[in-house]
Motif scaffolding. Structure first.
Motif, PDB file in Angstrom:
ATOM      1  N   TRP A 125       0.793  -1.220   0.000  1.00 24.46           N
ATOM      2  CA  TRP A 125       0.000   0.000   0.000  1.00 24.46           C
ATOM      3  C   TRP A 125       0.832   1.280   0.000  1.00 24.46           C
ATOM      4  CZ3 TRP A 125       1.540   2.646   4.272  1.00 24.46           C
ATOM      5  CH2 TRP A 125       2.031   1.903   5.339  1.00 24.46           C
ATOM      6  N   PHE A 126       2.151   1.160   0.124  1.00 21.52           N
ATOM      7  CA  PHE A 126       2.967   2.335   0.413  1.00 21.52           C
ATOM      8  C   PHE A 126       3.032   3.333  -0.740  1.00 21.52           C
ATOM      9  CE2 PHE A 126       7.053   4.579   0.293  1.00 21.52           C
ATOM     10  CZ  PHE A 126       6.882   5.357   1.426  1.00 21.52           C
ATOM     11  N   LYS A 127       3.218   2.868  -1.959  1.00 20.77           N
ATOM     12  CA  LYS A 127       3.390   3.777  -3.105  1.00 20.77           C
ATOM     13  C   LYS A 127       2.196   4.733  -3.219  1.00 20.77           C
ATOM     14  CE  LYS A 127       4.671   3.781  -8.005  1.00 20.77           C
ATOM     15  NZ  LYS A 127       3.695   4.802  -8.480  1.00 20.77           N
ATOM     16  N   GLU A 128       0.989   4.197  -3.181  1.00 18.19           N
ATOM     17  CA  GLU A 128      -0.206   5.031  -3.286  1.00 18.19           C
ATOM     18  C   GLU A 128      -0.300   6.001  -2.103  1.00 18.19           C
ATOM     19  OE1 GLU A 128      -5.092   4.542  -3.587  1.00 18.19           O
ATOM     20  OE2 GLU A 128      -3.777   2.775  -3.558  1.00 18.19           O
ATOM     21  N   HIS A 129       0.010   5.493  -0.908  1.00 20.74           N
ATOM     22  CA  HIS A 129      -0.027   6.325   0.296  1.00 20.74           C
ATOM     23  C   HIS A 129       0.947   7.489   0.176  1.00 20.74           C
ATOM     24  CE1 HIS A 129       0.095   7.316   4.634  1.00 20.74           C
ATOM     25  NE2 HIS A 129       1.406   7.400   4.464  1.00 20.74           N
ATOM     26  N   TRP A 130       2.158   7.227  -0.258  1.00 25.37           N
ATOM     27  CA  TRP A 130       3.177   8.265  -0.340  1.00 25.37           C
ATOM     28  C   TRP A 130       2.798   9.309  -1.393  1.00 25.37           C
ATOM     29  CZ3 TRP A 130       7.246   9.559   2.613  1.00 25.37           C
ATOM     30  CH2 TRP A 130       8.161  10.476   2.094  1.00 25.37           C
ATOM     31  N   GLU A 131       2.329   8.857  -2.548  1.00 27.15           N
ATOM     32  CA  GLU A 131       1.967   9.785  -3.616  1.00 27.15           C
ATOM     33  C   GLU A 131       0.817  10.704  -3.198  1.00 27.15           C
ATOM     34  OE1 GLU A 131       3.337   7.045  -7.459  1.00 27.15           O
ATOM     35  OE2 GLU A 131       1.203   7.267  -6.951  1.00 27.15           O
ATOM     36  N   GLN A 132      -0.159  10.156  -2.458  1.00 25.93           N
ATOM     37  CA  GLN A 132      -1.314  10.946  -2.034  1.00 25.93           C
ATOM     38  C   GLN A 132      -0.955  11.957  -0.951  1.00 25.93           C
ATOM     39  OE1 GLN A 132      -4.303   8.137  -0.813  1.00 25.93           O
ATOM     40  NE2 GLN A 132      -4.960   7.677  -2.911  1.00 25.93           N
ATOM     41  N   ASN A 133      -0.034  11.582  -0.072  1.00 20.56           N
ATOM     42  CA  ASN A 133       0.248  12.419   1.090  1.00 20.56           C
ATOM     43  C   ASN A 133       1.465  13.320   0.944  1.00 20.56           C
ATOM     44  OD1 ASN A 133      -1.663  11.534   3.491  1.00 20.56           O
ATOM     45  ND2 ASN A 133      -1.130   9.676   2.369  1.00 20.56           N
ATOM     46  N   HIS A 134       2.266  13.092  -0.096  1.00 20.48           N
ATOM     47  CA  HIS A 134       3.497  13.876  -0.235  1.00 20.48           C
ATOM     48  C   HIS A 134       3.620  14.560  -1.590  1.00 20.48           C
ATOM     49  CE1 HIS A 134       5.221  12.454   3.589  1.00 20.48           C
ATOM     50  NE2 HIS A 134       4.558  11.345   3.321  1.00 20.48           N
ATOM     51  N   GLY A 135       2.558  14.537  -2.371  1.00 22.96           N
ATOM     52  CA  GLY A 135       2.565  15.248  -3.633  1.00 22.96           C
ATOM     53  C   GLY A 135       3.522  14.690  -4.669  1.00 22.96           C
ATOM     54  N   ASP A 136       3.959  13.476  -4.465  1.00 24.79           N
ATOM     55  CA  ASP A 136       4.876  12.832  -5.411  1.00 24.79           C
ATOM     56  C   ASP A 136       4.058  11.883  -6.283  1.00 24.79           C
ATOM     57  OD1 ASP A 136       6.823  11.498  -6.784  1.00 24.79           O
ATOM     58  OD2 ASP A 136       8.044  11.000  -5.035  1.00 24.79           O
ATOM     59  N   LYS A 137       3.746  12.297  -7.499  1.00 24.11           N
ATOM     60  CA  LYS A 137       2.853  11.517  -8.359  1.00 24.11           C
ATOM     61  C   LYS A 137       3.570  10.423  -9.148  1.00 24.11           C
ATOM     62  CE  LYS A 137      -0.636  13.904  -7.062  1.00 24.11           C
ATOM     63  NZ  LYS A 137      -1.608  13.292  -6.125  1.00 24.11           N
ATOM     64  N   ASN A 138       4.867  10.348  -8.978  1.00 20.42           N
ATOM     65  CA  ASN A 138       5.612   9.297  -9.698  1.00 20.42           C
ATOM     66  C   ASN A 138       6.689   8.733  -8.773  1.00 20.42           C
ATOM     67  OD1 ASN A 138       6.382   7.633 -11.844  1.00 20.42           O
ATOM     68  ND2 ASN A 138       7.839   9.152 -12.626  1.00 20.42           N
ATOM     69  N   TYR A 139       6.263   8.279  -7.589  1.00 15.88           N
ATOM     70  CA  TYR A 139       7.226   7.784  -6.599  1.00 15.88           C
ATOM     71  C   TYR A 139       7.920   6.524  -7.098  1.00 15.88           C
ATOM     72  CZ  TYR A 139       8.980   5.140  -2.648  1.00 15.88           C
ATOM     73  OH  TYR A 139       9.768   4.381  -1.830  1.00 15.88           O
ATOM     74  N   HIS A 140       9.211   6.490  -6.911  1.00 19.66           N
ATOM     75  CA  HIS A 140      10.010   5.292  -7.200  1.00 19.66           C
ATOM     76  C   HIS A 140      11.141   5.243  -6.180  1.00 19.66           C
ATOM     77  CE1 HIS A 140      12.042   2.082  -9.346  1.00 19.66           C
ATOM     78  NE2 HIS A 140      13.155   2.794  -9.322  1.00 19.66           N
ATOM     79  N   GLN A 141      11.273   4.147  -5.469  1.00 19.19           N
ATOM     80  CA  GLN A 141      12.290   4.045  -4.418  1.00 19.19           C
ATOM     81  C   GLN A 141      13.693   4.116  -5.003  1.00 19.19           C
ATOM     82  OE1 GLN A 141      13.883   1.059  -0.866  1.00 19.19           O
ATOM     83  NE2 GLN A 141      11.986   0.559  -1.924  1.00 19.19           N
ATOM     84  N   LYS A 142      14.501   4.944  -4.399  1.00 24.66           N
ATOM     85  CA  LYS A 142      15.883   5.078  -4.839  1.00 24.66           C
ATOM     86  C   LYS A 142      16.739   3.953  -4.278  1.00 24.66           C
ATOM     87  CE  LYS A 142      15.581  10.125  -5.128  1.00 24.66           C
ATOM     88  NZ  LYS A 142      16.122  11.414  -4.635  1.00 24.66           N
ATOM     89  N   GLY A 143      17.818   3.641  -5.004  1.00 26.73           N
ATOM     90  CA  GLY A 143      18.739   2.601  -4.548  1.00 26.73           C
ATOM     91  C   GLY A 143      18.857   1.468  -5.551  1.00 26.73           C
ATOM     92  N   LYS A 144      19.914   0.690  -5.377  1.00 25.90           N
ATOM     93  CA  LYS A 144      20.165  -0.437  -6.268  1.00 25.90           C
ATOM     94  C   LYS A 144      19.240  -1.603  -5.944  1.00 25.90           C
ATOM     95  CE  LYS A 144      24.456  -0.151  -4.939  1.00 25.90           C
ATOM     96  NZ  LYS A 144      25.900  -0.393  -4.726  1.00 25.90           N
ATOM     97  N   ARG A 145      18.859  -2.338  -6.952  1.00 23.86           N
ATOM     98  CA  ARG A 145      18.062  -3.544  -6.746  1.00 23.86           C
ATOM     99  C   ARG A 145      18.973  -4.674  -6.299  1.00 23.86           C
ATOM    100  NH1 ARG A 145      12.901  -3.570  -8.653  1.00 23.86           N
ATOM    101  NH2 ARG A 145      12.273  -1.819  -9.959  1.00 23.86           N
TER     102      ARG A 145
END
Length: 335
Positions: free
Chosen positions: A141-161
């Protein structure tokens, strides 16, 4: 496999007559055996052991105890794009949480300020370095939560896979023992935290009285292992340590009291791996294992006296060895 054999080769089998320190080689953080892979594994293991009891990425959005670690990562990266600065900021807060240091105001309003606990700075920095460099597990659920609450409409976690790096080698007996202890601790710790939040310390000790054994047994079934928590000062007399286990408890007490590095103890007896790791007190533990009236509520003391008339498990302070995990499982690598 080479790494696993390397770890096994430097661990000697202990005997009841000899002290642990005389028969067991314990790896320290500065030894050359720790290569890049092992250091990486250590950061991941510390994250799971120290953080996921409260910041569990598998928790439902409506049943979380604290914000997931990926949320903490995302928020701190906004202010700290350099790795060293990122680690400094996290340690500055974790060392002594205060409202003045809070970056995540919404999380504090929902969950409250993180309670003070005695953490090792070196371990916290290893966790910080790991989550800075690598993508960590996100709740569904985190991606949708973060985008809605932090104004980031294209959230993508930073860092190496990770690219499956942790699945490229068979876990060593040491790694298995750590996993079994940490996963069982997570189950117990998560349930205790929920009960403390909802019902206070009395609710937590009542829960522990009824469910600690069944939960531990269920994890033993999952891992195909024998999992026990034993102590030199047991609450339940069924948790009394054996002579050998008492030696290991004394060994870990000495290491922690002297602020020395240590690793869990591992022995192999006729194809059975025996793993021993300390259970160290934190702030949460003192609600039931601290000093009566000072840490332990009167109602909790009364409950403990009724249920455990021979209770010895009180009088602890933070960062003391309350007992050890004593875990046994088959040696699958040397059948």
């Amino acid at each position: 496999m080479k790494n696993a054999l390397l770890i096994l080769s430097i661990i000697l089998i202990s005997s009841c007559q000899d002290s642990p320190s005389s028969k067991i080689k314990v790896l320290t953080e500065n030894e050359s055996e720790y290569n890049t892979q092992e250091t990486l594994n250590e950061g991941k293991e510390l994250l799971e052991a120290k953080c996921y009891i409260c910041h569990n990425p598998k928790s439902d959005e409506n049943n979380v105890l604290a914000p997931p670690m990926v949320a903490i990562k995302a928020r701190y990266l906004r202010d700290h794009s350099a790795k060293e600065s990122f680690a400094d900021a996290i340690w500055n807060f974790v060392e002594k949480p205060t409202n003045e240091k809070v970056k995540m105001k919404g999380a504090v309003n929902r969950f409250g300020l993180m309670p003070y606990q005695s953490f090792n700075e070196n371990e916290i920095r290893k966790i910080s370095d790991y989550i800075f460099d690598y993508q960590i597990e996100e709740p569904s659920w985190f991606k949708e939560h973060w985008e809605q609450n932090h104004g980031d409409k294209n959230y993508h976690q930073k860092g190496k896979r990770m690219n499956g790096v942790f699945n490229t080698i068979e876990p060593s007996p040491m790694e298995k023992g750590k996993l079994y202890a940490q996963s069982t601790q997570k189950v117990l710790g998560k349930n205790l935290m929920l009960n403390i939040q909802k019902n206070g310390a009395l609710g937590a000790v009542e829960f522990c009285n009824e469910n600690a054994y069944p939960l531990t047994d269920s994890m033993a079934i999952v891992h195909h292992a024998k999992i026990k928590r034993v102590s030199d000062k047991p609450r339940n007399q069924n948790n009394k340590a054996s002579k050998k286990e008492l030696e290991y408890i004394a060994y870990f007490k000495s290491k922690i009291n002297n602020n020395e590095s240590y690793e869990p103890i591992l022995t192999n007896e006729n194809g059975i791996i025996n793993f021993y790791s300390p259970i160290v007190t934190n702030t949460m533990c003192l609600n039931c294992h601290g000093v009566p009236k000072t840490n332990i509520d009167t109602k909790v003391t009364q409950f403990l006296n009724d249920k455990y008339p021979y209770d010895e498990a009180i009088g602890y302070k933070e960062n003391e060895v309350r007992g050890i995990w004593s875990i046994s499982f088959k040696d699958e690598q040397n059948k």
